[in-house]
Enzyme design. Structure first.
Site, PDB file in Angstrom:
ATOM      1  N   HIS A   1       0.850  -1.192   0.000  1.00 48.80           N
ATOM      2  CA  HIS A   1       0.000   0.000   0.000  1.00 48.80           C
ATOM      3  C   HIS A   1       0.889   1.247   0.000  1.00 48.80           C
ATOM      4  O   HIS A   1       1.378   1.663   1.054  1.00 48.80           O
ATOM      5  CB  HIS A   1      -0.904   0.025   1.233  1.00 48.80           C
ATOM      6  CG  HIS A   1      -1.919  -1.073   1.279  1.00 48.80           C
ATOM      7  ND1 HIS A   1      -3.000  -1.119   0.430  1.00 48.80           N
ATOM      8  CD2 HIS A   1      -2.017  -2.168   2.082  1.00 48.80           C
ATOM      9  CE1 HIS A   1      -3.733  -2.193   0.707  1.00 48.80           C
ATOM     10  NE2 HIS A   1      -3.153  -2.847   1.690  1.00 48.80           N
TER      11      HIS A   1
ATOM     12  N   HIS B 287      -0.657  -6.532  -5.425  1.00 48.20           N
ATOM     13  CA  HIS B 287      -0.877  -7.767  -4.666  1.00 48.20           C
ATOM     14  C   HIS B 287      -0.325  -8.930  -5.471  1.00 48.20           C
ATOM     15  O   HIS B 287      -0.414  -8.950  -6.705  1.00 48.20           O
ATOM     16  CB  HIS B 287      -2.375  -7.973  -4.423  1.00 48.20           C
ATOM     17  CG  HIS B 287      -2.734  -9.390  -4.057  1.00 48.20           C
ATOM     18  ND1 HIS B 287      -3.292 -10.284  -4.963  1.00 48.20           N
ATOM     19  CD2 HIS B 287      -2.587 -10.080  -2.894  1.00 48.20           C
ATOM     20  CE1 HIS B 287      -3.491 -11.446  -4.364  1.00 48.20           C
ATOM     21  NE2 HIS B 287      -3.067 -11.355  -3.121  1.00 48.20           N
TER      22      HIS B 287
ATOM     23  N   PHE C  92       1.601 -16.702  -4.361  1.00 48.00           N
ATOM     24  CA  PHE C  92       2.073 -17.919  -5.031  1.00 48.00           C
ATOM     25  C   PHE C  92       2.070 -19.043  -4.005  1.00 48.00           C
ATOM     26  O   PHE C  92       2.634 -18.893  -2.919  1.00 48.00           O
ATOM     27  CB  PHE C  92       3.472 -17.697  -5.625  1.00 48.00           C
ATOM     28  CG  PHE C  92       3.518 -16.506  -6.530  1.00 48.00           C
ATOM     29  CD1 PHE C  92       3.043 -16.594  -7.831  1.00 48.00           C
ATOM     30  CD2 PHE C  92       3.969 -15.280  -6.061  1.00 48.00           C
ATOM     31  CE1 PHE C  92       3.026 -15.479  -8.659  1.00 48.00           C
ATOM     32  CE2 PHE C  92       3.962 -14.158  -6.876  1.00 48.00           C
ATOM     33  CZ  PHE C  92       3.491 -14.260  -8.178  1.00 48.00           C
ATOM     34  N   ARG C  93       1.442 -20.176  -4.349  1.00 46.67           N
ATOM     35  CA  ARG C  93       1.207 -21.195  -3.328  1.00 46.67           C
ATOM     36  C   ARG C  93       1.122 -22.582  -3.955  1.00 46.67           C
ATOM     37  O   ARG C  93       0.866 -22.734  -5.148  1.00 46.67           O
ATOM     38  CB  ARG C  93      -0.091 -20.893  -2.577  1.00 46.67           C
ATOM     39  CG  ARG C  93      -1.307 -20.858  -3.508  1.00 46.67           C
ATOM     40  CD  ARG C  93      -2.539 -20.267  -2.857  1.00 46.67           C
ATOM     41  NE  ARG C  93      -3.680 -20.237  -3.778  1.00 46.67           N
ATOM     42  CZ  ARG C  93      -3.921 -19.263  -4.639  1.00 46.67           C
ATOM     43  NH1 ARG C  93      -3.115 -18.222  -4.712  1.00 46.67           N
ATOM     44  NH2 ARG C  93      -4.981 -19.316  -5.437  1.00 46.67           N
TER      45      ARG C  93
ATOM     46  N   HIS D 188       0.575  -5.696 -17.738  1.00 46.73           N
ATOM     47  CA  HIS D 188       0.018  -6.828 -18.483  1.00 46.73           C
ATOM     48  C   HIS D 188       1.022  -7.403 -19.484  1.00 46.73           C
ATOM     49  O   HIS D 188       1.019  -8.622 -19.724  1.00 46.73           O
ATOM     50  CB  HIS D 188      -1.274  -6.410 -19.180  1.00 46.73           C
ATOM     51  CG  HIS D 188      -2.463  -6.445 -18.276  1.00 46.73           C
ATOM     52  ND1 HIS D 188      -3.253  -7.569 -18.117  1.00 46.73           N
ATOM     53  CD2 HIS D 188      -2.981  -5.504 -17.442  1.00 46.73           C
ATOM     54  CE1 HIS D 188      -4.210  -7.315 -17.247  1.00 46.73           C
ATOM     55  NE2 HIS D 188      -4.070  -6.066 -16.819  1.00 46.73           N
TER      56      HIS D 188
ATOM     57  N   HIS E 106     -21.225  -6.953  -5.055  1.00 44.40           N
ATOM     58  CA  HIS E 106     -22.175  -6.022  -4.447  1.00 44.40           C
ATOM     59  C   HIS E 106     -21.962  -4.586  -4.918  1.00 44.40           C
ATOM     60  O   HIS E 106     -22.830  -3.735  -4.729  1.00 44.40           O
ATOM     61  CB  HIS E 106     -22.084  -6.097  -2.919  1.00 44.40           C
ATOM     62  CG  HIS E 106     -20.749  -5.717  -2.365  1.00 44.40           C
ATOM     63  ND1 HIS E 106     -19.634  -6.502  -2.521  1.00 44.40           N
ATOM     64  CD2 HIS E 106     -20.345  -4.630  -1.661  1.00 44.40           C
ATOM     65  CE1 HIS E 106     -18.603  -5.927  -1.923  1.00 44.40           C
ATOM     66  NE2 HIS E 106     -19.003  -4.787  -1.405  1.00 44.40           N
TER      67      HIS E 106
ATOM     68  N   GLY F 140      -6.047 -20.263  11.059  1.00 45.17           N
ATOM     69  CA  GLY F 140      -4.748 -19.664  10.778  1.00 45.17           C
ATOM     70  C   GLY F 140      -4.427 -18.516  11.717  1.00 45.17           C
ATOM     71  O   GLY F 140      -5.214 -18.144  12.593  1.00 45.17           O
ATOM     72  N   ARG F 141      -3.260 -17.934  11.508  1.00 43.96           N
ATOM     73  CA  ARG F 141      -2.780 -16.851  12.370  1.00 43.96           C
ATOM     74  C   ARG F 141      -3.435 -15.542  11.939  1.00 43.96           C
ATOM     75  O   ARG F 141      -3.094 -14.961  10.911  1.00 43.96           O
ATOM     76  CB  ARG F 141      -1.263 -16.747  12.276  1.00 43.96           C
ATOM     77  CG  ARG F 141      -0.627 -15.760  13.233  1.00 43.96           C
ATOM     78  CD  ARG F 141       0.889 -15.878  13.174  1.00 43.96           C
ATOM     79  NE  ARG F 141       1.537 -15.047  14.156  1.00 43.96           N
ATOM     80  CZ  ARG F 141       2.067 -13.843  13.895  1.00 43.96           C
ATOM     81  NH1 ARG F 141       1.998 -13.347  12.661  1.00 43.96           N
ATOM     82  NH2 ARG F 141       2.668 -13.153  14.843  1.00 43.96           N
TER      83      ARG F 141
END
EC number: 1.3.3.3
Length: 308
Positions: free
Chosen positions: A104, A114, A117-118, A153, A183, A267-268
């Site tokens: 930010h 943002h 990767f997982r 991009h 919304h 989770g934390r």
């Protein structure tokens, strides 16, 4: 499989250092990333076990707040958010390893970025573990510049094309659809890449794509920061940035899979919510003046082809 997970973990922890070091080089005051290493106790009452390292910067002149967080966790049963569309995974144990970051900036002319990767492995303790990768990166401008979105991009497309010519259009569309506030009938930003359940090729091929994609984040973001960080801005610009940050908060708390997964799995919390901006605001039924600087962003956060 454990060896492959450890290899990805080693990559992510090094990437964390690379990203934080690169970002710090653009900071102009004494603000630095601090390391907060944590470990979940291995006790029966803990749904989620594991460890991580959340690296946080706050109060910078360039980066008002940022988090680059690594985690490796495991549990005896995948939470509902991970099995809603894949019922065959319900009840399976899992291992999840990933790096997630949100930056930010203080200057409203520098966009928020943002990336995530997982890897997930369901049934890692069985003879037939199921693995998949997920991730991507996206950009959220407040006062957009077309050349920034094109650069973002183009960087994404270059990496995708290196591995599979179909990836960019597919993952770009997925990103536009995922980072959408139903919304509000708005996209969160100008998009980028988003992918999940990636196991359409061999493990090594998927691994190489994800790591190349992760390494390209700095190539995509740093030139934008360097170009925009010294633009002068007014309180009006700052107020609009805070207003648009409210949309970021809404998305993260209502729709973001990572946030929902983390909270559902025990989770934390401090790490899960560290991606929130330091300040945000909401104004009742506010609309920007027609043809104003503030109105411009609403034309940019609609899905479009950035690369001609």
């Amino acid at each position: 499989m454990q060896e492959k997970i450890s290899k990805f973990e080693d990559f992510l922890t090094q990437l964390q250092q690379n990203i934080t070091t690169a970002l710090e080089q653009h900071e102009t005051n004494a603000a630095k990333f601090i390391s907060d290493k944590w470990q979940k106790p291995d006790t029966p009452d803990q749904k989620l076990k594991g460890y991580g390292n959340s690296m946080i910067i706050e109060g910078g002149e360039i980066f008002e707040k940022g988090v680059v967080a690594f985690s490796r966790v495991h549990g005896s049963e995948l939470p509902p958010s991970a099995t809603a569309k894949r019922q065959e995974l319900a009840g399976k144990s899992f291992i999840a390893t990933g790096l997630s970051l949100v930056i930010h900036p203080r200057n409203p002319f520098v966009p928020t970025s943002h990336a995530n990767f997982r890897i997930f492995i369901a049934g890692a303790d069985t003879d037939t573990p199921i693995w998949w990768f997920g991730g991507g990166f996206d950009l959220t401008p407040y006062y957009p510049f077309e050349e920034d979105a094109i650069h973002w991009h183009q960087t994404a497309k270059n990496i995708c094309d290196k591995h599979d010519k179909t990836y960019y259009s597919k993952f770009k569309k997925w990103c536009d659809e995922y980072f959408y506030l139903k919304h509000r009938d708005e996209c969160r930003g100008v998009g980028g890449l988003f992918f999940d359940d990636l196991n359409d090729k061999s493990f090594d091929e998927c691994f190489n794509f994800v790591t190349d994609c992760a390494n390209s984040y700095l190539d995509a973001y740093i030139p934008i920061v360097a170009q925009r960080k010294n633009i002068e801005y007014s309180q009006k610009h700052k107020d609009f940035q805070l207003y648009r940050r409210g949309r970021y908060v809404e998305f993260n708390l209502v729709f973001d899979r990572g946030t929902i997964f983390g909270l559902q799995s025990g989770g934390r919390t401090e790490s899960i919510l560290s991606s929130m901006p330091p300040m945000a605001s909401w104004r009742y039924n506010w609309q920007p003046e027609q043809n104003s600087e503030e109105a411009k962003v609403y034309q940019y956060i609609k899905p479009r082809d950035w690369i001609k």
